[in-house]
Design a protein around this motif. Structure first.
Motif, PDB file in Angstrom:
ATOM      1  N   LEU A  33      14.882  -2.434  -4.001  1.00 19.47           N
ATOM      2  CA  LEU A  33      15.330  -2.539  -2.614  1.00 19.47           C
ATOM      3  C   LEU A  33      16.112  -3.823  -2.380  1.00 19.47           C
ATOM      4  CD1 LEU A  33      11.993  -1.462  -0.860  1.00 19.47           C
ATOM      5  CD2 LEU A  33      13.994  -0.040  -1.214  1.00 19.47           C
ATOM      6  N   PHE A  34      17.121  -3.704  -1.505  1.00 19.23           N
ATOM      7  CA  PHE A  34      17.816  -4.889  -0.999  1.00 19.23           C
ATOM      8  C   PHE A  34      17.825  -4.771   0.514  1.00 19.23           C
ATOM      9  CE2 PHE A  34      21.662  -7.025   0.521  1.00 19.23           C
ATOM     10  CZ  PHE A  34      21.461  -8.297   0.002  1.00 19.23           C
ATOM     11  N   PHE A  35      17.143  -5.701   1.194  1.00 22.28           N
ATOM     12  CA  PHE A  35      16.959  -5.596   2.640  1.00 22.28           C
ATOM     13  C   PHE A  35      18.075  -6.289   3.399  1.00 22.28           C
ATOM     14  CE2 PHE A  35      12.580  -5.381   0.950  1.00 22.28           C
ATOM     15  CZ  PHE A  35      12.228  -4.136   1.432  1.00 22.28           C
ATOM     16  N   LYS A  36      18.500  -5.657   4.489  1.00 24.48           N
ATOM     17  CA  LYS A  36      19.454  -6.300   5.414  1.00 24.48           C
ATOM     18  C   LYS A  36      18.736  -6.487   6.732  1.00 24.48           C
ATOM     19  CE  LYS A  36      23.436  -4.647   2.922  1.00 24.48           C
ATOM     20  NZ  LYS A  36      24.634  -3.806   2.892  1.00 24.48           N
ATOM     21  N   PHE A  37      18.792  -7.705   7.270  1.00 23.35           N
ATOM     22  CA  PHE A  37      18.049  -7.986   8.497  1.00 23.35           C
ATOM     23  C   PHE A  37      18.822  -8.986   9.344  1.00 23.35           C
ATOM     24  CE2 PHE A  37      17.025 -11.335   5.592  1.00 23.35           C
ATOM     25  CZ  PHE A  37      16.715 -12.443   6.337  1.00 23.35           C
ATOM     26  N   ASN A  38      18.408  -9.101  10.591  1.00 22.77           N
ATOM     27  CA  ASN A  38      19.056 -10.033  11.514  1.00 22.77           C
ATOM     28  C   ASN A  38      18.025 -10.570  12.484  1.00 22.77           C
ATOM     29  OD1 ASN A  38      21.012 -11.418  12.954  1.00 22.77           O
ATOM     30  ND2 ASN A  38      21.490  -9.662  14.270  1.00 22.77           N
ATOM     31  N   VAL A  39      17.840 -11.879  12.494  1.00 24.07           N
ATOM     32  CA  VAL A  39      16.891 -12.481  13.458  1.00 24.07           C
ATOM     33  C   VAL A  39      17.563 -13.596  14.241  1.00 24.07           C
ATOM     34  CG1 VAL A  39      14.726 -11.937  12.273  1.00 24.07           C
ATOM     35  CG2 VAL A  39      15.999 -13.989  11.602  1.00 24.07           C
TER      36      VAL A  39
ATOM     37  N   ALA B 291       9.445  -4.920   3.683  1.00 15.98           N
ATOM     38  CA  ALA B 291      10.262  -6.136   3.853  1.00 15.98           C
ATOM     39  C   ALA B 291       9.396  -7.301   4.328  1.00 15.98           C
ATOM     40  CB  ALA B 291      11.387  -5.868   4.844  1.00 15.98           C
ATOM     41  N   GLY B 292       8.403  -6.987   5.173  1.00 20.20           N
ATOM     42  CA  GLY B 292       7.527  -8.019   5.723  1.00 20.20           C
ATOM     43  C   GLY B 292       6.656  -8.701   4.677  1.00 20.20           C
ATOM     44  N   VAL B 293       6.456  -8.055   3.524  1.00 16.86           N
ATOM     45  CA  VAL B 293       5.702  -8.667   2.427  1.00 16.86           C
ATOM     46  C   VAL B 293       6.462  -9.877   1.890  1.00 16.86           C
ATOM     47  CG1 VAL B 293       4.807  -8.281   0.081  1.00 16.86           C
ATOM     48  CG2 VAL B 293       4.552  -6.515   1.812  1.00 16.86           C
ATOM     49  N   ILE B 294       7.801  -9.801   1.947  1.00 16.81           N
ATOM     50  CA  ILE B 294       8.628 -10.925   1.486  1.00 16.81           C
ATOM     51  C   ILE B 294       8.612 -12.039   2.532  1.00 16.81           C
ATOM     52  CG2 ILE B 294      10.968 -11.644   0.812  1.00 16.81           C
ATOM     53  CD1 ILE B 294      11.460  -8.735  -0.094  1.00 16.81           C
ATOM     54  N   HIS B 295       8.873 -11.664   3.794  1.00 17.05           N
ATOM     55  CA  HIS B 295       8.863 -12.647   4.890  1.00 17.05           C
ATOM     56  C   HIS B 295       8.779 -11.887   6.216  1.00 17.05           C
ATOM     57  CE1 HIS B 295       9.932 -16.011   7.477  1.00 17.05           C
ATOM     58  NE2 HIS B 295       9.795 -16.814   6.431  1.00 17.05           N
ATOM     59  N   SER B 296       8.018 -12.426   7.154  1.00 18.42           N
ATOM     60  CA  SER B 296       7.853 -11.748   8.446  1.00 18.42           C
ATOM     61  C   SER B 296       9.198 -11.564   9.167  1.00 18.42           C
ATOM     62  CB  SER B 296       6.875 -12.509   9.339  1.00 18.42           C
ATOM     63  OG  SER B 296       7.314 -13.847   9.519  1.00 18.42           O
ATOM     64  N   ASP B 297      10.156 -12.486   8.944  1.00 24.55           N
ATOM     65  CA  ASP B 297      11.488 -12.354   9.558  1.00 24.55           C
ATOM     66  C   ASP B 297      12.200 -11.097   9.077  1.00 24.55           C
ATOM     67  OD1 ASP B 297      11.134 -14.663  10.958  1.00 24.55           O
ATOM     68  OD2 ASP B 297      12.485 -15.900   9.745  1.00 24.55           O
ATOM     69  N   PHE B 298      11.969 -10.727   7.801  1.00 25.89           N
ATOM     70  CA  PHE B 298      12.613  -9.535   7.233  1.00 25.89           C
ATOM     71  C   PHE B 298      12.137  -8.288   7.971  1.00 25.89           C
ATOM     72  CE2 PHE B 298      14.077 -10.722   2.674  1.00 25.89           C
ATOM     73  CZ  PHE B 298      14.491 -11.973   3.104  1.00 25.89           C
ATOM     74  N   GLU B 299      10.870  -8.267   8.332  1.00 31.24           N
ATOM     75  CA  GLU B 299      10.318  -7.112   9.043  1.00 31.24           C
ATOM     76  C   GLU B 299      10.785  -7.117  10.504  1.00 31.24           C
ATOM     77  OE1 GLU B 299       6.090  -4.754   9.686  1.00 31.24           O
ATOM     78  OE2 GLU B 299       6.052  -6.785   8.841  1.00 31.24           O
ATOM     79  N   ARG B 300      10.733  -8.293  11.121  1.00 34.29           N
ATOM     80  CA  ARG B 300      11.084  -8.413  12.543  1.00 34.29           C
ATOM     81  C   ARG B 300      12.549  -8.031  12.796  1.00 34.29           C
ATOM     82  NH1 ARG B 300      11.934 -13.297  15.291  1.00 34.29           N
ATOM     83  NH2 ARG B 300      11.371 -14.399  13.370  1.00 34.29           N
ATOM     84  N   GLY B 301      13.430  -8.473  11.892  1.00 34.21           N
ATOM     85  CA  GLY B 301      14.854  -8.214  12.108  1.00 34.21           C
ATOM     86  C   GLY B 301      15.430  -7.115  11.225  1.00 34.21           C
ATOM     87  N   PHE B 302      14.557  -6.252  10.707  1.00 32.84           N
ATOM     88  CA  PHE B 302      14.977  -5.215   9.757  1.00 32.84           C
ATOM     89  C   PHE B 302      16.117  -4.361  10.319  1.00 32.84           C
ATOM     90  CE2 PHE B 302      14.839  -0.925   8.044  1.00 32.84           C
ATOM     91  CZ  PHE B 302      14.730  -1.132   6.680  1.00 32.84           C
ATOM     92  N   ILE B 303      17.170  -4.201   9.521  1.00 33.51           N
ATOM     93  CA  ILE B 303      18.291  -3.304   9.882  1.00 33.51           C
ATOM     94  C   ILE B 303      18.256  -2.070   8.982  1.00 33.51           C
ATOM     95  CG2 ILE B 303      20.792  -3.044  10.027  1.00 33.51           C
ATOM     96  CD1 ILE B 303      20.916  -6.129  10.468  1.00 33.51           C
TER      97      ILE B 303
ATOM     98  N   ARG C 299       0.850  -1.194   0.000  1.00 29.15           N
ATOM     99  CA  ARG C 299       0.000   0.000   0.000  1.00 29.15           C
ATOM    100  C   ARG C 299       0.885   1.244   0.000  1.00 29.15           C
ATOM    101  NH1 ARG C 299      -5.442  -0.620   0.402  1.00 29.15           N
ATOM    102  NH2 ARG C 299      -6.250  -2.464   1.468  1.00 29.15           N
ATOM    103  N   ARG C 300       0.450   2.263  -0.693  1.00 27.46           N
ATOM    104  CA  ARG C 300       1.162   3.540  -0.695  1.00 27.46           C
ATOM    105  C   ARG C 300       1.327   4.023   0.747  1.00 27.46           C
ATOM    106  NH1 ARG C 300       1.832   6.569  -4.944  1.00 27.46           N
ATOM    107  NH2 ARG C 300       0.112   5.539  -6.058  1.00 27.46           N
ATOM    108  N   GLY C 301       2.507   4.531   1.090  1.00 27.09           N
ATOM    109  CA  GLY C 301       2.746   5.012   2.451  1.00 27.09           C
ATOM    110  C   GLY C 301       3.402   3.985   3.354  1.00 27.09           C
ATOM    111  N   THR C 302       3.646   2.761   2.839  1.00 28.38           N
ATOM    112  CA  THR C 302       4.270   1.713   3.654  1.00 28.38           C
ATOM    113  C   THR C 302       5.733   2.054   3.933  1.00 28.38           C
ATOM    114  OG1 THR C 302       2.809   0.025   2.734  1.00 28.38           O
ATOM    115  CG2 THR C 302       4.839  -0.763   3.745  1.00 28.38           C
ATOM    116  N   LYS C 303       6.148   1.876   5.186  1.00 29.10           N
ATOM    117  CA  LYS C 303       7.556   2.098   5.570  1.00 29.10           C
ATOM    118  C   LYS C 303       8.393   0.880   5.161  1.00 29.10           C
ATOM    119  CE  LYS C 303       6.718   5.929   8.008  1.00 29.10           C
ATOM    120  NZ  LYS C 303       7.166   7.232   7.545  1.00 29.10           N
ATOM    121  N   ALA C 304       9.707   1.059   5.127  1.00 24.32           N
ATOM    122  CA  ALA C 304      10.620   0.008   4.659  1.00 24.32           C
ATOM    123  C   ALA C 304      10.453  -1.331   5.399  1.00 24.32           C
ATOM    124  CB  ALA C 304      12.060   0.500   4.743  1.00 24.32           C
ATOM    125  N   PRO C 305      10.337  -1.353   6.749  1.00 22.30           N
ATOM    126  CA  PRO C 305      10.165  -2.651   7.417  1.00 22.30           C
ATOM    127  C   PRO C 305       8.883  -3.371   6.985  1.00 22.30           C
ATOM    128  CG  PRO C 305      10.833  -0.971   9.005  1.00 22.30           C
ATOM    129  CD  PRO C 305      10.489  -0.259   7.745  1.00 22.30           C
ATOM    130  N   GLY C 306       7.798  -2.605   6.782  1.00 20.42           N
ATOM    131  CA  GLY C 306       6.539  -3.205   6.329  1.00 20.42           C
ATOM    132  C   GLY C 306       6.671  -3.777   4.929  1.00 20.42           C
TER     133      GLY C 306
END
Length: 365
Positions: A359-365, A307-319, A298-305
């Motif tokens: 986008l290329f997401f960096k995350f850590n869980v 990332a969460g479309v790809i996988h919930s871990d990406f959002e949870r551990g977003f760097i 959706r328009r207005g979504t922040k970067a962690p959100g």
């Protein structure tokens, strides 16, 4: 799960024909009412030329477009809000959708019966809109009785907000206007979501014309476009019968056929894009040698959100997210060139993703 659009309208206006062409599914299209009872669901790809442009420059092993869902809902009839023509069942299906594509018949054909006996798009629109409005009014009235009593006996801000929202919605619906026209505050809008009001959903009109009415419309489409302008709604003009033919062709034949009838793209592509805009959706991309892929948010979504479309871990551990615009890739020809121009950025949790971002997401869980 993709966001979805419910396709509604009176019986025999061309809903199932358009749905079949959209999804290449085989929903039953018969020349009598109620041939569609259980909603037919189809996932369609969202046409986006940027995807192939990115893949031409990055050359991945696979290419994955983004999708959205269309649901073909059986034809509503007058009295549906009171259960006529299996109305309650159909209204329940519409409640579960995110937006409404309202198909209106804008062509003459003595071979295809009209449920009301004559072609009158505004009358058809009024029947559907009235039934949806009456169904919502019943929901709001039931809630109003309960919440008014609660609001009188409490200082709870949440309950008072809901009572205020319900009162505004009731007044709007009683005035014959859809719930989306109610002047609600952000808090009231949030409180009203649990009501699942049908007329609160964004609506798009699909004027189903014959081939002669495709380029410039006709008297029927003019009436629909005027009504839509009054409601601040969009209209897409398509010829369902022609789209059904186009959908059966192979891609090279499709291009040739479109050129022969003076079209740049299938009407269905315009319908998909209009539905996408109606839901206020945008697309971002992930791009690498393994895969170039489009993602819907959706328009207005922040970067962690996002990332969460790809996988919930990406959002949870977003760097952070490394980010650049696809238009910069097209302009400079490679990711390396984009970096050299200083156009690749690292964005944090507060970054609002833009349409066309890579986008290329960096995350850590």
């Amino acid at each position: 799960m993709p966001l979805n659009c419910g396709i509604v309208g009176l019986p025999n206006v061309g809903k199932s024909t358009i749905f079949n062409a959209l999804t290449s599914a085989k929903a039953q299209a018969a020349n009598y009412p109620f041939c569609t009872i259980d909603p037919n669901t189809g996932i369609v790809t969202v046409p986006d030329e940027r995807l192939s442009k990115i893949s031409a420059l990055i050359v991945p092993k696979s290419l994955v477009p983004t999708t959205m869902e269309f649901i073909d809902i059986a034809g509503l009839v007058e009295g549906a809000s009171k259960g006529e023509g299996l109305g309650n069942q159909f209204l329940g299906h519409i409640r579960a959708t995110d937006a409404i594509c309202h198909v209106v018949r804008c062509f003459d054909d003595p071979e295809v019966v009209h449920v009301a006996g004559a072609i009158n798009p505004l009358h058809d629109i009024d029947i559907i809109n009235t039934e949806l409005l009456l169904a919502d009014l019943e929901t709001v009235e039931k809630r109003s009785q309960r919440v008014e009593k609660l609001a009188r006996n409490t200082q709870d801000a949440k309950i008072k907000t809901e009572a205020s929202a319900v009162a505004k919605l009731k007044a709007t619906l009683e005035a014959g206007k859809p719930a989306r026209a109610a002047d609600l505050t952000d808090d009231e809008r949030t409180a009203s979501r649990e009501l699942f009001l049908i007329t609160a959903k964004p609506q798009l009109y699909v004027a189903n014309v014959d081939e002669a009415g495709l380029a410039n419309g006709n008297a029927y489409t003019e009436a629909v476009e005027k009504r839509a302008a009054e409601e601040n709604s969009q209209v897409v003009r398509i010829c369902g019968a022609l789209e059904a033919e186009i959908a059966q062709l192979d891609p090279p034949e499709r291009t040739e056929f479109l050129e022969s009838v003076g079209l740049h793209e299938p009407g269905l592509d315009r319908l998909i894009h209009s539905a996408y805009r109606l839901l206020d959706l945008i697309t971002y991309f992930t791009a690498g040698v393994q895969e170039v892929r489009a993602w819907t948010i959706r328009r207005g979504t922040k970067a962690p959100g996002a990332a969460g479309v790809i996988h919930s871990d990406f959002e949870r551990g977003f760097i952070k997210a490394d980010c650049y615009a696809c238009e910069d890739l097209f302009k400079y020809g490679s990711e390396q060139a984009v970096k050299e121009k200083g156009l690749l950025r690292s964005e944090g949790k507060d970054y609002t993703v833009k349409d066309g971002d890579i986008l290329f997401f960096k995350f850590n869980v």
